[in-house]
Design a protein around this motif. Structure first.
Motif, PDB file in Angstrom:
ATOM      1  N   ARG A 119       0.817  -1.216   0.000  1.00  0.00           N
ATOM      2  CA  ARG A 119       0.000   0.000   0.000  1.00  0.00           C
ATOM      3  C   ARG A 119       0.852   1.268   0.000  1.00  0.00           C
ATOM      4  O   ARG A 119       0.314   2.376  -0.017  1.00  0.00           O
ATOM      5  CB  ARG A 119      -0.920   0.006   1.218  1.00  0.00           C
ATOM      6  CG  ARG A 119      -1.957  -1.126   1.199  1.00  0.00           C
ATOM      7  CD  ARG A 119      -2.880  -1.006   2.393  1.00  0.00           C
ATOM      8  NE  ARG A 119      -3.902  -2.040   2.380  1.00  0.00           N
ATOM      9  CZ  ARG A 119      -4.857  -2.170   3.285  1.00  0.00           C
ATOM     10  NH1 ARG A 119      -4.905  -1.313   4.311  1.00  0.00           N
ATOM     11  NH2 ARG A 119      -5.750  -3.133   3.191  1.00  0.00           N
ATOM     12  N   LYS A 120       2.148   1.117   0.079  1.00  0.00           N
ATOM     13  CA  LYS A 120       3.081   2.238   0.136  1.00  0.00           C
ATOM     14  C   LYS A 120       2.757   3.157   1.316  1.00  0.00           C
ATOM     15  O   LYS A 120       2.479   4.350   1.161  1.00  0.00           O
ATOM     16  CB  LYS A 120       3.077   3.028  -1.181  1.00  0.00           C
ATOM     17  CG  LYS A 120       3.704   2.284  -2.352  1.00  0.00           C
ATOM     18  CD  LYS A 120       3.863   3.196  -3.547  1.00  0.00           C
ATOM     19  CE  LYS A 120       4.607   2.505  -4.674  1.00  0.00           C
ATOM     20  NZ  LYS A 120       4.796   3.390  -5.841  1.00  0.00           N
TER      21      LYS A 120
ATOM     22  N   SER B 150      -0.435   6.750  13.577  1.00  0.00           N
ATOM     23  CA  SER B 150      -0.716   7.343  12.273  1.00  0.00           C
ATOM     24  C   SER B 150       0.097   6.647  11.180  1.00  0.00           C
ATOM     25  O   SER B 150       0.999   5.846  11.459  1.00  0.00           O
ATOM     26  CB  SER B 150      -0.388   8.832  12.285  1.00  0.00           C
ATOM     27  OG  SER B 150       1.007   9.026  12.466  1.00  0.00           O
ATOM     28  N   SER B 151      -0.236   6.971   9.936  1.00  0.00           N
ATOM     29  CA  SER B 151       0.472   6.413   8.788  1.00  0.00           C
ATOM     30  C   SER B 151       0.798   7.520   7.802  1.00  0.00           C
ATOM     31  O   SER B 151       0.099   8.538   7.730  1.00  0.00           O
ATOM     32  CB  SER B 151      -0.375   5.341   8.095  1.00  0.00           C
ATOM     33  OG  SER B 151      -0.621   4.248   8.956  1.00  0.00           O
ATOM     34  N   LEU B 152       1.865   7.316   7.055  1.00  0.00           N
ATOM     35  CA  LEU B 152       2.269   8.239   5.998  1.00  0.00           C
ATOM     36  C   LEU B 152       2.316   7.490   4.672  1.00  0.00           C
ATOM     37  O   LEU B 152       2.959   6.437   4.580  1.00  0.00           O
ATOM     38  CB  LEU B 152       3.651   8.827   6.288  1.00  0.00           C
ATOM     39  CG  LEU B 152       3.760   9.919   7.349  1.00  0.00           C
ATOM     40  CD1 LEU B 152       5.231  10.212   7.623  1.00  0.00           C
ATOM     41  CD2 LEU B 152       3.052  11.183   6.884  1.00  0.00           C
ATOM     42  N   ALA B 153       1.646   8.039   3.665  1.00  0.00           N
ATOM     43  CA  ALA B 153       1.722   7.458   2.324  1.00  0.00           C
ATOM     44  C   ALA B 153       2.975   7.977   1.623  1.00  0.00           C
ATOM     45  O   ALA B 153       3.430   9.097   1.880  1.00  0.00           O
ATOM     46  CB  ALA B 153       0.484   7.827   1.528  1.00  0.00           C
ATOM     47  N   TYR B 154       3.547   7.152   0.769  1.00  0.00           N
ATOM     48  CA  TYR B 154       4.728   7.581   0.020  1.00  0.00           C
ATOM     49  C   TYR B 154       4.673   7.066  -1.417  1.00  0.00           C
ATOM     50  O   TYR B 154       4.044   6.053  -1.707  1.00  0.00           O
ATOM     51  CB  TYR B 154       6.006   7.072   0.688  1.00  0.00           C
ATOM     52  CG  TYR B 154       6.179   5.559   0.664  1.00  0.00           C
ATOM     53  CD1 TYR B 154       6.740   4.908  -0.439  1.00  0.00           C
ATOM     54  CD2 TYR B 154       5.782   4.768   1.742  1.00  0.00           C
ATOM     55  CE1 TYR B 154       6.897   3.523  -0.473  1.00  0.00           C
ATOM     56  CE2 TYR B 154       5.936   3.385   1.725  1.00  0.00           C
ATOM     57  CZ  TYR B 154       6.491   2.777   0.615  1.00  0.00           C
ATOM     58  OH  TYR B 154       6.645   1.405   0.585  1.00  0.00           O
ATOM     59  N   ASP B 155       5.351   7.810  -2.286  1.00  0.00           N
ATOM     60  CA  ASP B 155       5.656   7.304  -3.630  1.00  0.00           C
ATOM     61  C   ASP B 155       7.076   6.761  -3.664  1.00  0.00           C
ATOM     62  O   ASP B 155       7.360   5.773  -4.335  1.00  0.00           O
ATOM     63  CB  ASP B 155       5.489   8.428  -4.664  1.00  0.00           C
ATOM     64  CG  ASP B 155       4.055   8.908  -4.767  1.00  0.00           C
ATOM     65  OD1 ASP B 155       3.179   8.094  -5.118  1.00  0.00           O
ATOM     66  OD2 ASP B 155       3.805  10.098  -4.475  1.00  0.00           O
ATOM     67  N   ARG B 156       7.966   7.460  -2.941  1.00  0.00           N
ATOM     68  CA  ARG B 156       9.348   7.007  -2.770  1.00  0.00           C
ATOM     69  C   ARG B 156       9.668   7.094  -1.278  1.00  0.00           C
ATOM     70  O   ARG B 156       9.333   8.085  -0.626  1.00  0.00           O
ATOM     71  CB  ARG B 156      10.335   7.876  -3.553  1.00  0.00           C
ATOM     72  CG  ARG B 156      10.083   7.947  -5.048  1.00  0.00           C
ATOM     73  CD  ARG B 156      10.471   6.670  -5.757  1.00  0.00           C
ATOM     74  NE  ARG B 156      10.380   6.829  -7.198  1.00  0.00           N
ATOM     75  CZ  ARG B 156       9.282   6.657  -7.927  1.00  0.00           C
ATOM     76  NH1 ARG B 156       8.146   6.339  -7.303  1.00  0.00           N
ATOM     77  NH2 ARG B 156       9.284   6.822  -9.230  1.00  0.00           N
TER      78      ARG B 156
ATOM     79  N   LEU C  18      11.490  -3.471  10.281  1.00  0.00           N
ATOM     80  CA  LEU C  18      11.356  -4.074   8.944  1.00  0.00           C
ATOM     81  C   LEU C  18      11.183  -5.590   8.992  1.00  0.00           C
ATOM     82  O   LEU C  18      11.085  -6.229   7.951  1.00  0.00           O
ATOM     83  CB  LEU C  18      12.601  -3.744   8.111  1.00  0.00           C
ATOM     84  CG  LEU C  18      12.856  -2.257   7.845  1.00  0.00           C
ATOM     85  CD1 LEU C  18      14.202  -2.069   7.149  1.00  0.00           C
ATOM     86  CD2 LEU C  18      11.738  -1.653   7.004  1.00  0.00           C
ATOM     87  N   LYS C  19      11.126  -6.168  10.180  1.00  0.00           N
ATOM     88  CA  LYS C  19      11.151  -7.636  10.290  1.00  0.00           C
ATOM     89  C   LYS C  19       9.971  -8.319   9.597  1.00  0.00           C
ATOM     90  O   LYS C  19      10.101  -9.456   9.153  1.00  0.00           O
ATOM     91  CB  LYS C  19      11.220  -8.059  11.752  1.00  0.00           C
ATOM     92  CG  LYS C  19      10.046  -7.686  12.613  1.00  0.00           C
ATOM     93  CD  LYS C  19      10.277  -8.109  14.059  1.00  0.00           C
ATOM     94  CE  LYS C  19       9.149  -7.666  14.980  1.00  0.00           C
ATOM     95  NZ  LYS C  19       7.876  -8.304  14.667  1.00  0.00           N
ATOM     96  N   ASP C  20       8.831  -7.670   9.497  1.00  0.00           N
ATOM     97  CA  ASP C  20       7.676  -8.288   8.843  1.00  0.00           C
ATOM     98  C   ASP C  20       7.455  -7.774   7.431  1.00  0.00           C
ATOM     99  O   ASP C  20       6.398  -8.011   6.832  1.00  0.00           O
ATOM    100  CB  ASP C  20       6.411  -8.040   9.684  1.00  0.00           C
ATOM    101  CG  ASP C  20       6.479  -8.728  11.039  1.00  0.00           C
ATOM    102  OD1 ASP C  20       7.025  -9.843  11.102  1.00  0.00           O
ATOM    103  OD2 ASP C  20       5.995  -8.137  12.022  1.00  0.00           O
ATOM    104  N   SER C  21       8.437  -7.075   6.891  1.00  0.00           N
ATOM    105  CA  SER C  21       8.302  -6.529   5.535  1.00  0.00           C
ATOM    106  C   SER C  21       9.109  -7.377   4.553  1.00  0.00           C
ATOM    107  O   SER C  21       9.987  -8.137   4.955  1.00  0.00           O
ATOM    108  CB  SER C  21       8.802  -5.084   5.497  1.00  0.00           C
ATOM    109  OG  SER C  21      10.219  -5.043   5.380  1.00  0.00           O
ATOM    110  N   PRO C  22       8.853  -7.228   3.250  1.00  0.00           N
ATOM    111  CA  PRO C  22       9.642  -7.967   2.256  1.00  0.00           C
ATOM    112  C   PRO C  22      10.995  -7.325   1.958  1.00  0.00           C
ATOM    113  O   PRO C  22      11.739  -7.818   1.106  1.00  0.00           O
ATOM    114  CB  PRO C  22       8.740  -7.944   1.020  1.00  0.00           C
ATOM    115  CG  PRO C  22       7.936  -6.694   1.166  1.00  0.00           C
ATOM    116  CD  PRO C  22       7.712  -6.517   2.648  1.00  0.00           C
ATOM    117  N   ILE C  23      11.321  -6.248   2.651  1.00  0.00           N
ATOM    118  CA  ILE C  23      12.606  -5.579   2.449  1.00  0.00           C
ATOM    119  C   ILE C  23      13.701  -6.426   3.085  1.00  0.00           C
ATOM    120  O   ILE C  23      13.691  -6.674   4.283  1.00  0.00           O
ATOM    121  CB  ILE C  23      12.580  -4.168   3.075  1.00  0.00           C
ATOM    122  CG1 ILE C  23      11.516  -3.319   2.382  1.00  0.00           C
ATOM    123  CG2 ILE C  23      13.955  -3.514   2.969  1.00  0.00           C
ATOM    124  CD1 ILE C  23      11.228  -2.017   3.087  1.00  0.00           C
TER     125      ILE C  23
END
Length: 422
Positions: free
Chosen positions: A85-86, A94-100, A244-249
């Protein structure tokens, strides 16, 4: 286009400014987890010495600098990333949307598993809040015990000594600066510090810290119990990548990046102390937590984030350290490589030591103490991977001929060789 930068240290600030320069209409949000203006941790020792005030640690000194560049600053700490969802999720819910997205979250002090680490006068020396607490306690004549004599530890030690404290340093390694210096060099640094009035225990560790009125008792494993008014933990740092442990990064020691500083997830980049980038000298990815690398990585990442293709030329493995006036350096594979050769020259009376490490006819690493006139040449030879030819044998006979070897060998090898600064 919306750019979110996690981390307001040198890498984050340089990236934000670079993005603004090349993308004047894009939105930039810079997220930092401290209630301070963006500052340099490497300036904290100078604050403790008294050479600068707190404002001197700030990365930018012009009032309204970030507002003028339309860089939005936000306090918070990343708790997770939804790359599908970027979105970045922050600790306030809260959450922040990003393109980069740029991950420039830096590193944090390692907390050793020692009883008593939660006592009021036990501190790291990592934040401005730490510096304020240390400055209150580290008055002239105060008994200060520091755990750790690595690169960062020696910088902190310099500041403490300048404050006139009674300083004791405890290092688990068999020598000072064990990840930068070989046995001879590390032993010479220890002898130098002891001659300057610092008590140094190597091959030792703190077993427990106990309150003793307004002071503390510090028990060394298998050794004495020492009195201290202040204990400082400088036992190393680790990248801030737990969120980042639960992310695909993909993360190894740090966030794995390619030559463009992009992570294994598209549109997500990393730079600075949390990033793991390719090192041309070792031929592998490493985390190199020094500010010049952070700056280079930030610029390359930012340019790619705005669509300007840029490539990181490599990570620099450089350490130049001033320990109570003794200058030491470390470049590349200072400990040598399998199948390599080495030569050492030591003059303890003069406080000079030089260790050169070769692989075939290339200088792949070196250590030095008190050899400041050759620092630029050492860097040029190691990073340039200069083929020495017959000069390898000459250096094995006389390691002091580094300048002559550089001039004779590097000039004809073009771009691979760096110009050695004076």
């Amino acid at each position: 286009m919306q750019h979110v930068i996690l981390g307001a240290g040198p890498a984050g600030v340089i990236a934000a400014e670079t993005i603004r320069k090349h993308a004047p209409a894009d939105r930039i949000v810079l997220v930092g987890d401290e209630p301070e203006a963006p500052y340099s941790r490497m300036a904290i020792p100078y604050l403790l010495i008294g050479h600068i005030g707190e404002e001197g640690t700030h990365l930018r000194h012009t009032a309204g600098h970030f507002e003028a560049l339309r860089i939005e600053r936000r306090q918070g700490r990343a708790k997770g990333i939804d790359s599908g969802r970027k979105q970045v999720h922050l600790d306030d819910g809260s959450s922040l949307a990003y393109d980069r997205l740029l991950i420039a979250t830096g590193s944090s002090p390692v907390r050793p598993p020692i009883a008593g680490m939660d006592l009021p006068h036990v501190h790291s020396c990592w934040t401005l809040a730490d510096a304020r607490a240390i400055a209150q306690r580290a008055a002239k004549g105060a008994r200060v015990l520091q755990m750790g004599a690595g690169f960062i530890g020696c910088i902190i030690m310099e500041a403490l000594a300048a404050r006139g404290v009674e300083l004791t340093v405890v290092e688990m390694g068999d020598r000072m600066v064990p990840r930068m210096m070989g046995p001879t060099a590390g032993g010479m640094i220890k002898a130098w510090c002891e001659a300057k009035g610092v008590r140094v225990f190597t091959g030792a560790r703190v077993e427990a810290i106990e309150a003793n009125g307004s002071a503390m008792k510090v028990k060394l494993a298998g050794g004495p119990t020492l009195d201290a008014d202040l204990v400082i933990s400088a036992t190393g740092v680790k990248p801030n990548i737990g969120f980042l442990k639960d992310s695909p990064i993909k993360c190894l020691v740090g966030v794995l990046t390619d030559e463009h500083l992009q992570t294994t997830v598209e549109n997500v980049y990393a730079a600075g102390d949390c990033a793991e980038a390719f090192d041309i000298v070792s031929g592998k990815t490493i985390v190199s937590a020094i500010q010049p690398n952070a700056a280079d990585q930030a610029r390359v990442a930012a340019l790619n984030m705005v669509g300007r293709r840029a490539v990181l030329k490599g990570v620099t493995q450089i350490n130049v350290l001033d320990t109570l006036g003794l200058i030491s350096t470390s470049f590349g594979h200072w400990q040598g490589v399998p199948g390599g050769e080495q030569v050492e020259l030591t003059d303890r009376a003069a406080g000079r030591h030089l260790s050169l490490q070769f692989k075939d006819d290339v200088l792949v690493g070196c250590n030095s103490i008190g050899w400041t006139e050759h620092v630029g040449v050492m860097r040029g030879l190691v990073e340039g991977q200069v083929k020495l030819g017959e000069w390898k044998q000459r250096l094995q006979r006389d390691p002091t001929l580094l300048m002559e070897a550089y001039l004779a060998s590097a000039q004809g090898q073009g771009a691979r060789a760096l110009v050695a600064p004076k």
